[in-house]
Design an enzyme around this catalytic site. Structure first.
Site, PDB file in Angstrom:
ATOM      1  N   CYS B  73       1.029  -1.208  -0.130  1.00 40.84           N
ATOM      2  CA  CYS B  73       0.170   0.134   0.005  1.00 40.84           C
ATOM      3  C   CYS B  73       1.043   1.184  -0.062  1.00 40.84           C
ATOM      4  O   CYS B  73       0.766   2.194  -0.668  1.00 40.84           O
ATOM      5  CB  CYS B  73      -0.856  -0.118   1.338  1.00 40.84           C
ATOM      6  SG  CYS B  73      -1.581  -1.488   1.685  1.00 40.84           S
ATOM      7  N   HIS B  77       0.787   4.907  -1.809  1.00 40.27           N
ATOM      8  CA  HIS B  77       0.172   5.696  -0.960  1.00 40.27           C
ATOM      9  C   HIS B  77       1.080   6.584   0.015  1.00 40.27           C
ATOM     10  O   HIS B  77       0.703   7.515   0.855  1.00 40.27           O
ATOM     11  CB  HIS B  77      -0.835   5.118  -0.156  1.00 40.27           C
ATOM     12  CG  HIS B  77      -2.243   4.747  -0.872  1.00 40.27           C
ATOM     13  ND1 HIS B  77      -2.985   5.680  -1.604  1.00 40.27           N
ATOM     14  CD2 HIS B  77      -2.714   3.537  -1.182  1.00 40.27           C
ATOM     15  CE1 HIS B  77      -3.889   4.909  -2.199  1.00 40.27           C
ATOM     16  NE2 HIS B  77      -3.749   3.691  -2.176  1.00 40.27           N
ATOM     17  N   CYS B 177     -35.984   1.888  17.397  1.00 43.56           N
ATOM     18  CA  CYS B 177     -35.059   1.726  18.586  1.00 43.56           C
ATOM     19  C   CYS B 177     -34.198   3.210  18.526  1.00 43.56           C
ATOM     20  O   CYS B 177     -34.086   3.661  19.519  1.00 43.56           O
ATOM     21  CB  CYS B 177     -34.184   0.575  18.639  1.00 43.56           C
ATOM     22  SG  CYS B 177     -34.952  -0.990  19.000  1.00 43.56           S
ATOM     23  N   CYS B 219     -27.922  -6.864  14.342  1.00 45.77           N
ATOM     24  CA  CYS B 219     -29.151  -6.242  14.660  1.00 45.77           C
ATOM     25  C   CYS B 219     -30.264  -6.714  13.888  1.00 45.77           C
ATOM     26  O   CYS B 219     -31.221  -6.999  14.323  1.00 45.77           O
ATOM     27  CB  CYS B 219     -28.912  -4.742  14.373  1.00 45.77           C
ATOM     28  SG  CYS B 219     -28.881  -3.702  15.649  1.00 45.77           S
TER      29      CYS B 219
END
Lengths: 105, 258
Positions: B73, B77, B177, B219
């Site tokens: 990377c 970068h 919620c 959830c």
């Protein structure tokens, strides 16, 4: 394995200092089963040792009920400048070390 | 005195139906503010925050060469501390080529495929979580601006619809919620506003780092709905809506949550 150590960089002689260590480990209990019903073998850290300039100042035994990525905090007395060495030993020949230096005035 | 209190209480209750629905920008709160002092202390101290272990792993991966292109990377970068600063606060972001929003995890895998010629990392794998935690950590303290791109509007709207739509055997929408009943309790645990400020975050219940998609999926399982697959357009849209809903809140990655 990644390890995070917190030792004060400087201390006065005779000070009580706190040392905090955190290390990466899955701490697989050996009590869990896969979806297929096979037992997931135990894989935990079994002991931790801290040496201060070669002298053991703290030791802990770890057990399956201890959470993943164990965090340990303990105290010792700053006696002399030098090095703290930490060692974690576990199942399947696991071994990991780390160190931190301190300047005592 | 007591009559004033009664009037104040009456006014408060009268105001409640107006409060239900979307949370006004100045009332938005990070999940951090719902936690106890111990968990806060754990997040605040980088040597006790277990999420930092993953950030350290990610830092090592950032400069490790991968794939047949033999590139890391860092080779493109450079120093993540400057090049990745603020990036996670803008994700999910539009990918011009795909013409749809993609998550940070998907961006990392696209980078691996296109520039490193490496295999994709699986969702929730340690390496992917570590890399995205390391990248997102560079945005800690930066205000969230995801979803500001006008081209993302239809996707934010899709995510909002999903957030408001009842689903599962319990027939609950996210908003039931997290918009209408935050600050109350569900089985003893505080209901938060669902502001995704610290992902990927270390959840003590998981005993590991996890992505926002993992959180959303659990959830959905909780309301007994069929959870969307990792990386599905619906989850990305929800993630985008949640990030745009948290606009202006500061990134906390890696956060710690109970």
């Amino acid at each position: 394995m990644a390890t995070l150590i917190n030792v004060p960089a400087k201390a006065r002689r005779g000070d009580i200092i706190e040392i905090r260590t955190l290390t990466s480990h899955i701490m697989e209990t050996g009590f869990r089963h896969t979806m297929a019903g096979a037992l997931v073998p135990r894989d935990i850290i079994t002991s931790f040792i801290c040496r201060y300039n070669g002298t053991e100042v703290f030791r802990a035994d770890l057990f399956p009920a201890i959470a993943a990525n164990p965090y340990l905090s303990f105290f010792t007395i700053a006696k002399e400048s030098g090095k703290f060495e930490f060692e974690w030993i576990g199942d399947n020949g696991y071994s990991s070390t780390a160190s931190a230096s301190i300047t005592v005035e | 005195m007591s009559s004033w209190r009664a009037i104040a209480a009456a006014l408060l209750f009268a105001a409640l139906p107006a409060l239900a629905g979307e949370i006004p920008p100045d009332a938005r709160r990070s999940g951090y503010t719902f936690m106890g002092p111990d968990t806060r202390a754990m997040q605040d101290d980088d040597t006790s925050n277990p999420g930092m272990l993953f950030v350290l792993d990610g830092e090592a991966l950032w400069s490790t060469k991968a794939g047949s292109a033999e590139k890391a990377c860092a080779d493109c970068h450079g120093d993540a501390r400057s090049s990745m600063k603020g990036v996670a606060a803008r994700y999910p972001a539009l990918d011009k080529l795909l013409a749809r929003p993609i998550t940070l995890d998907q961006r990392i895998n696209l980078c691996r495929a296109n520039h490193q010629q490496a295999t994709a990392l699986t969702y929730e794998s340690r390496d992917l979580l570590a890399l995205s935690a390391f990248v997102a950590h560079q945005s800690r303290g930066i205000a969230i601006t995801a979803g500001d791109d006008p081209d993302l509007k239809p996707f934010v709207a899709q995510g909002r619809d999903l957030f408001m739509q009842r689903e599962g055997q319990l027939n609950l929408a996210c908003s039931n919620c997290h918009d209408d009943n935050f600050d109350k309790r569900l089985a003893g645990a505080p209901i938060t506003q669902a502001q995704p400020t610290g992902y990927p975050l270390y959840r003590l219940e998981w005993q590991t780092l996890g992505s926002l998609e993992r959180r959303l999926r659990s959830c959905m399982t909780g309301v007994r709905a069929q959870a969307y697959e990792y990386g599905s357009p619906e989850l990305v849209a929800l993630e985008l809506y949640l990030m745009s809903r948290a606009r202006g809140l500061k990134m906390e990655t890696p956060a710690v949550r109970p």
